[in-house]
Design a protein around this motif. Structure first.
Motif, PDB file in Angstrom:
ATOM      1  N   TYR A 140       1.151 -17.408  33.613  1.00  0.00           N
ATOM      2  CA  TYR A 140       1.191 -16.470  32.598  1.00  0.00           C
ATOM      3  C   TYR A 140       1.077 -14.930  33.747  1.00  0.00           C
ATOM      4  CZ  TYR A 140      -1.551 -19.400  29.776  1.00  0.00           C
ATOM      5  OH  TYR A 140      -1.834 -20.284  28.795  1.00  0.00           O
ATOM      6  N   TYR A 172      -1.142  -4.741  35.292  1.00  0.00           N
ATOM      7  CA  TYR A 172      -2.584  -3.710  35.255  1.00  0.00           C
ATOM      8  C   TYR A 172      -2.437  -2.332  36.016  1.00  0.00           C
ATOM      9  CZ  TYR A 172      -5.312  -7.592  33.000  1.00  0.00           C
ATOM     10  OH  TYR A 172      -6.047  -8.741  32.237  1.00  0.00           O
ATOM     11  N   PHE A 182      -5.556  -3.315  31.057  1.00  0.00           N
ATOM     12  CA  PHE A 182      -3.493  -3.909  31.041  1.00  0.00           C
ATOM     13  C   PHE A 182      -2.936  -3.551  30.125  1.00  0.00           C
ATOM     14  CE2 PHE A 182      -2.479  -7.722  29.341  1.00  0.00           C
ATOM     15  CZ  PHE A 182      -1.687  -7.811  28.321  1.00  0.00           C
ATOM     16  N   LYS A 234       1.159  -8.512  29.125  1.00  0.00           N
ATOM     17  CA  LYS A 234       1.140  -9.732  29.583  1.00  0.00           C
ATOM     18  C   LYS A 234       3.303 -10.929  29.349  1.00  0.00           C
ATOM     19  CE  LYS A 234      -1.107 -11.794  26.282  1.00  0.00           C
ATOM     20  NZ  LYS A 234      -2.713 -12.150  25.264  1.00  0.00           N
ATOM     21  N   ARG A 261      -1.975 -22.105  33.943  1.00  0.00           N
ATOM     22  CA  ARG A 261      -1.882 -22.252  32.736  1.00  0.00           C
ATOM     23  C   ARG A 261      -3.057 -23.720  32.329  1.00  0.00           C
ATOM     24  NH1 ARG A 261       2.984 -21.511  28.711  1.00  0.00           N
ATOM     25  NH2 ARG A 261       3.497 -19.677  29.437  1.00  0.00           N
ATOM     26  N   ASN A 262      -4.156 -23.574  32.990  1.00  0.00           N
ATOM     27  CA  ASN A 262      -5.145 -24.893  32.965  1.00  0.00           C
ATOM     28  C   ASN A 262      -6.099 -23.714  32.503  1.00  0.00           C
ATOM     29  OD1 ASN A 262      -6.348 -22.992  35.343  1.00  0.00           O
ATOM     30  ND2 ASN A 262      -5.540 -25.423  36.412  1.00  0.00           N
ATOM     31  N   ASN A 263      -7.429 -25.134  32.185  1.00  0.00           N
ATOM     32  CA  ASN A 263      -8.301 -23.710  31.832  1.00  0.00           C
ATOM     33  C   ASN A 263      -9.423 -23.097  32.664  1.00  0.00           C
ATOM     34  OD1 ASN A 263      -7.464 -26.040  29.736  1.00  0.00           O
ATOM     35  ND2 ASN A 263      -9.642 -27.458  30.142  1.00  0.00           N
ATOM     36  N   ASN A 264      -9.868 -22.468  32.201  1.00  0.00           N
ATOM     37  CA  ASN A 264     -10.250 -21.526  32.546  1.00  0.00           C
ATOM     38  C   ASN A 264     -10.307 -21.150  33.811  1.00  0.00           C
ATOM     39  OD1 ASN A 264     -12.626 -21.760  30.195  1.00  0.00           O
ATOM     40  ND2 ASN A 264     -12.839 -23.894  31.157  1.00  0.00           N
ATOM     41  N   ASN A 265      -8.931 -20.909  34.486  1.00  0.00           N
ATOM     42  CA  ASN A 265      -8.939 -20.234  35.551  1.00  0.00           C
ATOM     43  C   ASN A 265      -8.886 -18.720  35.763  1.00  0.00           C
ATOM     44  OD1 ASN A 265      -5.601 -18.502  37.460  1.00  0.00           O
ATOM     45  ND2 ASN A 265      -7.278 -20.945  37.820  1.00  0.00           N
ATOM     46  N   ILE A 277     -17.697 -18.985  32.993  1.00  0.00           N
ATOM     47  CA  ILE A 277     -16.736 -19.153  31.967  1.00  0.00           C
ATOM     48  C   ILE A 277     -17.647 -18.919  30.190  1.00  0.00           C
ATOM     49  CG2 ILE A 277     -14.919 -20.054  32.683  1.00  0.00           C
ATOM     50  CD1 ILE A 277     -16.145 -22.627  32.157  1.00  0.00           C
ATOM     51  N   GLY A 320     -12.019 -18.992  27.610  1.00  0.00           N
ATOM     52  CA  GLY A 320     -11.215 -20.387  26.586  1.00  0.00           C
ATOM     53  C   GLY A 320      -9.634 -20.643  27.495  1.00  0.00           C
ATOM     54  N   GLN A 321      -8.803 -21.733  26.593  1.00  0.00           N
ATOM     55  CA  GLN A 321      -8.280 -22.894  26.887  1.00  0.00           C
ATOM     56  C   GLN A 321      -6.645 -21.592  27.951  1.00  0.00           C
ATOM     57  OE1 GLN A 321      -7.779 -25.797  27.114  1.00  0.00           O
ATOM     58  NE2 GLN A 321      -9.544 -26.037  26.315  1.00  0.00           N
ATOM     59  N   GLY A 322      -7.019 -22.164  29.570  1.00  0.00           N
ATOM     60  CA  GLY A 322      -5.487 -21.192  29.747  1.00  0.00           C
ATOM     61  C   GLY A 322      -5.486 -20.046  30.471  1.00  0.00           C
ATOM     62  N   SER A 323      -7.283 -19.237  29.886  1.00  0.00           N
ATOM     63  CA  SER A 323      -6.306 -18.144  31.124  1.00  0.00           C
ATOM     64  C   SER A 323      -5.262 -16.977  30.523  1.00  0.00           C
ATOM     65  CB  SER A 323      -7.154 -17.698  32.200  1.00  0.00           C
ATOM     66  OG  SER A 323      -8.017 -19.539  32.560  1.00  0.00           O
ATOM     67  N   ASN A 324      -5.042 -16.966  29.439  1.00  0.00           N
ATOM     68  CA  ASN A 324      -3.956 -16.041  28.951  1.00  0.00           C
ATOM     69  C   ASN A 324      -4.829 -14.695  28.029  1.00  0.00           C
ATOM     70  OD1 ASN A 324      -4.564 -16.795  26.284  1.00  0.00           O
ATOM     71  ND2 ASN A 324      -2.371 -16.854  25.475  1.00  0.00           N
ATOM     72  N   GLU A 325      -5.405 -14.876  28.269  1.00  0.00           N
ATOM     73  CA  GLU A 325      -6.503 -13.226  27.422  1.00  0.00           C
ATOM     74  C   GLU A 325      -6.666 -12.508  28.813  1.00  0.00           C
ATOM     75  OE1 GLU A 325      -6.594 -15.163  23.939  1.00  0.00           O
ATOM     76  OE2 GLU A 325      -7.011 -12.920  24.249  1.00  0.00           O
ATOM     77  N   ARG A 326      -6.537 -10.908  27.971  1.00  0.00           N
ATOM     78  CA  ARG A 326      -6.588 -10.198  29.344  1.00  0.00           C
ATOM     79  C   ARG A 326      -7.784  -9.220  29.662  1.00  0.00           C
ATOM     80  NH1 ARG A 326      -6.241  -4.405  25.703  1.00  0.00           N
ATOM     81  NH2 ARG A 326      -7.236  -3.629  26.895  1.00  0.00           N
ATOM     82  N   LEU A 327      -8.138  -9.007  31.215  1.00  0.00           N
ATOM     83  CA  LEU A 327      -9.578  -9.088  31.120  1.00  0.00           C
ATOM     84  C   LEU A 327     -10.046  -7.001  30.719  1.00  0.00           C
ATOM     85  CD1 LEU A 327      -8.982 -11.361  32.830  1.00  0.00           C
ATOM     86  CD2 LEU A 327      -9.251  -9.945  34.687  1.00  0.00           C
TER      87      LEU A 327
END
Lengths: 114, 115
Positions: free
Chosen positions: A32, A36, A46, A49, A96-100, B50, B97-104
């Protein structure tokens, strides 16, 4: 670990000019990408994205960015800048993996002259 | 809307001192982050979490400890301040959550100076 490169530390333009702020990333997997903005003395806010689909994404205040897999780039553009766009702009990449957690570039300081 | 509050805004310490920075968020976000911002170097990830009681090391975790005491708070400790160190520490949160595509969402930062 993913890395982000912003080649221009400083960019100066005049009000009404168009501007492109460059961002290149190095990672072969699914990612992703975000941009910013940081005004002096404040935290980051932000802008936009890219997740999937249309490689051109629209953000707030007339900003847009284009994802290019072939160039490993996600450059930010604005057609006509205003003096209030003067700020530091950061590009960020997340895997694109868990919690990166996102990694950020060094930032580009944009100065808009009247 | 929510807010992220970092305390203190300014922190002056002595060489070798242990210093603690605090961050609170009322977004009810799962994930929280600490970044260090040095002039010309952008943001570097120190720790993130997390969920409550979780800790994940970032790229710059050496010399720091972190604690996620509850969902809304995430503290960072500089274990031994370095002489002439000067940096801004930014706290952020995201839905997670999954994928970390959320904005900070970011706080305004804590500016550290070490004498």
């Amino acid at each position: 670990t993913q890395t982000v490169s912003q080649s221009d530390a400083h960019v100066t333009v005049f009000e009404g000019d168009s501007v492109e702020l460059r961002c290149n990333y190095s990672y072969g997997g699914s990612i992703y990408l975000s941009w910013y903005i940081q005004h002096h003395g404040h935290g980051l806010q932000f802008l936009l994205k890219y997740y999937s689909g249309n490689p051109v994404v629209q953000g707030v205040n007339g900003f847009e960015a284009e994802f290019s897999k072939s160039d490993s780039s996600f450059h930010l553009r604005k057609a006509s800048v205003h003096w209030s766009d003067s700020a530091v702009y950061f590009c960020a990449v997340s895997l694109r993996n868990n919690n990166n957690a996102p990694r950020f570039g060094a930032g580009t300081k944009l100065t808009v002259k009247p | 809307g929510g807010i992220i509050t970092q305390t203190p805004k300014f922190l002056i310490g002595q060489e070798g001192q242990k210093l603690t920075l605090k961050c609170q968020q009322n977004f009810n976000h799962d994930t929280m982050y600490w970044y260090r911002q040095d002039s010309g170097k952008g943001l570097r990830l120190i720790y993130y979490s997390i969920t409550e009681n979780d800790l994940q090391k970032g790229d710059l975790s050496e010399g720091y400890d972190a604690s996620r005491e509850k969902k809304s708070s995430f503290s960072l400790t500089v274990t031994s301040a370095q002489k002439n160190e000067m940096a801004v520490f930014l706290c952020a949160s995201s839905i997670g959550g999954q994928g970390s595509n959320e904005r900070l969402f970011f706080g305004h930062g804590t500016k550290l100076s070490v004498l």
